[in-house]
Design an enzyme around this catalytic site. Sequence first.
Site, PDB file in Angstrom:
ATOM      1  N   LYS A 142      11.759  -1.576  -0.748  1.00  0.00           N
ATOM      2  CA  LYS A 142      10.956  -1.750   0.465  1.00  0.00           C
ATOM      3  C   LYS A 142      11.559  -0.992   1.644  1.00  0.00           C
ATOM      4  O   LYS A 142      10.842  -0.413   2.471  1.00  0.00           O
ATOM      5  CB  LYS A 142      10.848  -3.241   0.804  1.00  0.00           C
ATOM      6  CG  LYS A 142      10.127  -3.551   2.121  1.00  0.00           C
ATOM      7  CD  LYS A 142       8.719  -2.991   2.176  1.00  0.00           C
ATOM      8  CE  LYS A 142       7.842  -3.625   3.235  1.00  0.00           C
ATOM      9  NZ  LYS A 142       8.409  -3.894   4.522  1.00  0.00           N
TER      10      LYS A 142
ATOM     11  N   GLU B  27       7.488   5.539   5.379  1.00  0.00           N
ATOM     12  CA  GLU B  27       6.425   5.206   6.338  1.00  0.00           C
ATOM     13  C   GLU B  27       6.713   5.791   7.709  1.00  0.00           C
ATOM     14  O   GLU B  27       5.818   6.370   8.345  1.00  0.00           O
ATOM     15  CB  GLU B  27       6.325   3.675   6.400  1.00  0.00           C
ATOM     16  CG  GLU B  27       5.345   3.094   7.361  1.00  0.00           C
ATOM     17  CD  GLU B  27       5.543   1.570   7.461  1.00  0.00           C
ATOM     18  OE1 GLU B  27       5.451   0.892   6.428  1.00  0.00           O
ATOM     19  OE2 GLU B  27       5.838   1.077   8.568  1.00  0.00           O
TER      20      GLU B  27
END
Lengths: 339, 339, 339, 339
Positions: free
Chosen positions: A188, A195
């Site tokens: 993550k 991102e």
Amino acid sequence: MQIGMIGLGRMGANMVRRLAKGDHKCVVYDVQPDAIKAVLRPDVVSASSFKDLVAQLATPRIIWLMLPAALVDENLTTLIPLLDAGDIIIDGGNSYYHDDIRRGIALKEHQIHYVDVGTSGGVAGLDRGYCLMIGGEKETVQYLSPIFSTLAPGIGDIPVTAGRDNAGSTAEQGYLHCGPQGSGHFVKMIHNGIEYGIMGAYAEGLNILRNANIGHKENDNDAETTPLRNPEYYQYDLDLPEITELWRRGSVIGSWLLDLTASALLHDPELKNYAGHVADSGEGRWTIAAAIDEAVPVPILSAALYSRFSSRGEGDFADKILSAMRHGFGGHVEKNGKS
Amino acid sequence: MQIGMIGLGRMGANMVRRLAKGDHKCVVYDVQPDAIKAVLRPDVVSASSFKDLVAQLATPRIIWLMLPAALVDENLTTLIPLLDAGDIIIDGGNSYYHDDIRRGIALKEHQIHYVDVGTSGGVAGLDRGYCLMIGGEKETVQYLSPIFSTLAPGIGDIPVTAGRDNAGSTAEQGYLHCGPQGSGHFVKMIHNGIEYGIMGAYAEGLNILRNANIGHKENDNDAETTPLRNPEYYQYDLDLPEITELWRRGSVIGSWLLDLTASALLHDPELKNYAGHVADSGEGRWTIAAAIDEAVPVPILSAALYSRFSSRGEGDFADKILSAMRHGFGGHVEKNGKS
Amino acid sequence: MQIGMIGLGRMGANMVRRLAKGDHKCVVYDVQPDAIKAVLRPDVVSASSFKDLVAQLATPRIIWLMLPAALVDENLTTLIPLLDAGDIIIDGGNSYYHDDIRRGIALKEHQIHYVDVGTSGGVAGLDRGYCLMIGGEKETVQYLSPIFSTLAPGIGDIPVTAGRDNAGSTAEQGYLHCGPQGSGHFVKMIHNGIEYGIMGAYAEGLNILRNANIGHKENDNDAETTPLRNPEYYQYDLDLPEITELWRRGSVIGSWLLDLTASALLHDPELKNYAGHVADSGEGRWTIAAAIDEAVPVPILSAALYSRFSSRGEGDFADKILSAMRHGFGGHVEKNGKS
Amino acid sequence: MQIGMIGLGRMGANMVRRLAKGDHKCVVYDVQPDAIKAVLRPDVVSASSFKDLVAQLATPRIIWLMLPAALVDENLTTLIPLLDAGDIIIDGGNSYYHDDIRRGIALKEHQIHYVDVGTSGGVAGLDRGYCLMIGGEKETVQYLSPIFSTLAPGIGDIPVTAGRDNAGSTAEQGYLHCGPQGSGHFVKMIHNGIEYGIMGAYAEGLNILRNANIGHKENDNDAETTPLRNPEYYQYDLDLPEITELWRRGSVIGSWLLDLTASALLHDPELKNYAGHVADSGEGRWTIAAAIDEAVPVPILSAALYSRFSSRGEGDFADKILSAMRHGFGGHVEKNGKS
């Protein structure tokens, strides 16, 4: 299954709603009573305290923490003494994976199972489902699969990659056991690092488009200003809401982040509602730290992080040093500045 | 409509196929006779030369060029004398927008209309449609809309951004008149600059994931090697094909580029079929040039471009200078090098 | 003063020579007997072991460690039990300042004083002197000043900055007590981070100069190659050895690193003796880690570090991902590559 | 020799003074009469116009322009008709080398010789001398050598690089004929590009040092703030004026730019006299443009340029896009912002 949820912020509350829709039984707690009230429904019952939450759960208990990373350890300190061997703690927030490794070892002494879940999906996750990156012991993760498959998006209308023959791979459903403790948050973390980079790529490109009309403007002719040599090349008044809508269809750079950008620009083309002080919540930093430990070059991901730092004024002192040097060697005086 | 297509490479050939499916009549030409043969079908007829192509088209003629950017001008030189006032030239390749502006002015003297179309979609465009960024005179662009709407993807299954009330906006169909000549390629240029940045963000992140197991490896203890301080944090053997498949569903970083990455990693997890010498086709460079003219900071887009340069060894001399300096001040001898 | 020196590599050996010239008495040890022999002279005596070294030193003992950072802790483990309360350990190598803080606390329990000294100067330090950045307790650092002032360059021919009125500031002599334990290595860490950036700035610039003749070369006209639009602007065959010599006098970018570069290019203009695999010894990485903890943007220092990583092939997998994506969306085949 | 100087700003005025000290005869002109008055002395006479200046110079005339780059062409337009075949024009300012190439060709038709001189040294050049990078025809440059050798620093106290045996190399005197027209400004352009990088390296590093005490500060515990995990590592109150003075002696990063920084920090440790809006005067931009044309990776030099752009707020719109995206996917509201 029955599950306890601690932390009912934007993410936790929606996860409870999605779990309840999936016929799981939730016992929920938050320090804000209003946050609890907002999620109550059939199959969702409130707890008045950690003790009460623990008491309402059948063993082996499943407790999901959805808290700011900085608060997890102190909550665990309160919670652990209330639990029994065999119980399961899931940290679904944005913890640093170093902490997962440490906690996993510590909880093992209590025979409590610790699972770290990196959760992507944001506020849209209630409808779209949450992409889950999971770290922990194989058996525990497998035991929890009804929970994960409810929270995850499922295959939906995204066709499985051609050529896959991976019977039983849950990746196609939107959740994955990545490896031992910490690996969920590790994956993550990198996800968020990527991102940042993608977001920054759009932002930089759109900023160029926005300034494609600078050829209209007058130039100052002094030694402190670089003249625009070819104003005829910068005469375009481009419509960013239209262009971002356009790119959503058929282009190589279509993505959900672009969808969100198109929506934001539609409703506020100048983005006047934003000051542009961009927060970073840890994963971007930890991504760089991991890359450096591994000696992996990450110029893009770093640049994305530093843009956020700079947006908050963290580079100002360095800028002043540059001005001071320029004054020192060239007698340059800042054009819009003080000296 | 009737349209002439010059250049039947990967992109041009598929565009002819898509136009034919849309009931347009195509007259096609390429220097490779085999390329012509490959696209022939009802509604697609071949031309043996520019002259022949021009002869077969009714006036006002519509001629679409789908050529490497470096070849457009010489082709135009041959073509223009064969045309009549009122004819339309479309450059659908990857021309630099400076050239569009120059050509637009030159062709105006011949009363020939020039339209620049930035085309995204790649080899998948035949099925998905092409995202078209269009620059030129308003009337000409409008006249060509049947062509554009056939090539473009249409709304498809991508819902229009909520709140749009832009009757007649073609952006929702996947094509857009961006502005005067050059603006189509300008927008496409920035599109590709963004594309470089997004691609690089994924690539860097996946490289970190791949090296998450370096804690297994032995460390050298010499002054030329930085020891890994905490090998216990790098013990993960992560499955990149599974992780990229996972991220396709519900995560914030889902995109078509990710879909392609998941597919590539599925079929070749170590990417042994690639040497990693990454080409750049111009737009990435021009994006930076535009940003610098506009004084817009683009650290991410630049980093993406430079990674491509470095992948082709263009930074080697700079690296040698570093080694030479280190030898000079510290007596450092390259570990894997010659001196 | 009397001082024990452990570690007689490039740096340690020269420091012993400089100390001896300054009339200090040195007791020296190294695991390589030849390294010991090379430094013996009047006032420099050898020790056959840590025990022997400790025995030859009068209390309070002063022991300077000049070892690779990775070996300091194990050497300390052996050494500490041999010492007495009041003795002083100096780590003059490139330790991470985190370790200094930890060691300072641990040694305090033994009443042993720990001083960290970041040492710059390289192999030239014997003649030029060493720039010393010192962390530790005030009294201990003051007690050691005869040692520091001998190792440091002194004012030399570098005039003190005009306006200073800092009687007693040792900075003008080339050594400085920066603060508590760890601060010496902290300042040295940032010093090296800056060094990486400066080195990289020269290297990049010289690489541009070297390629100023690319306009002579032939261009490929294919979709994988960006044509050089204006070859007439790149017709210069520049003489890098002459240019670097030139810049040494009167220019804004004169520096010792430039002197070294001019020398390297004089003797090997193509730098054929180097492979360009550039090591990094830790401080550059830690600099970035500190910057990120502090939220300070450091795009230049990071870029310098990543260039070193890339020079060693650490970005290759990321490059392959880019090639794989390009193949996926555009059917692009690597020009010099395999697929 | 006799020389006409047009442009008596910071640089031009001091160059006249240095030329006069070197027994050259100067005829000077500036649009500001006060600027002329300030440099008058024996051997320096004023001109009231270009025509007057030309009339006072013996043929072949030598005229040195020291003007902002944006004003050179219009001044040349006025000047050229007044000149005769064989006269020499020197552009000693910061012109883009593309312009030199163009002007060289244009002036050749008038049989006027054009020489471009990149001049480094800043306001200190009067005393230290100017480092001169020269482009033009060999004979013309040689003819002007008395001028160049007066302006240049000479060997001074900087020893020639060991091993040089380059009798007649003027690089050792601080001036160099780099190649044909444009090459002087090309080399100066890269010189300034490097300068930006070096300046930025110091600035970033000093910014880290300055924030080494953030561990003292309180942390917010919310989802928008990354907590500082180890405040105990950031407890240093470092004295930047002392540290920069220290580094000037014996360290690897000593340089004139560091000298200037030490001076600036001495007199204004917080740099309160600067706003940190850093100008860029063209060369940094052109350096990147050249690098991109050559496909040379320049992440450091680019980062240095972009930091200057950002310091002037040019990245603000991109930052707002990031905030808008974060609001879109995560419901994040800017902490110090509006939404």
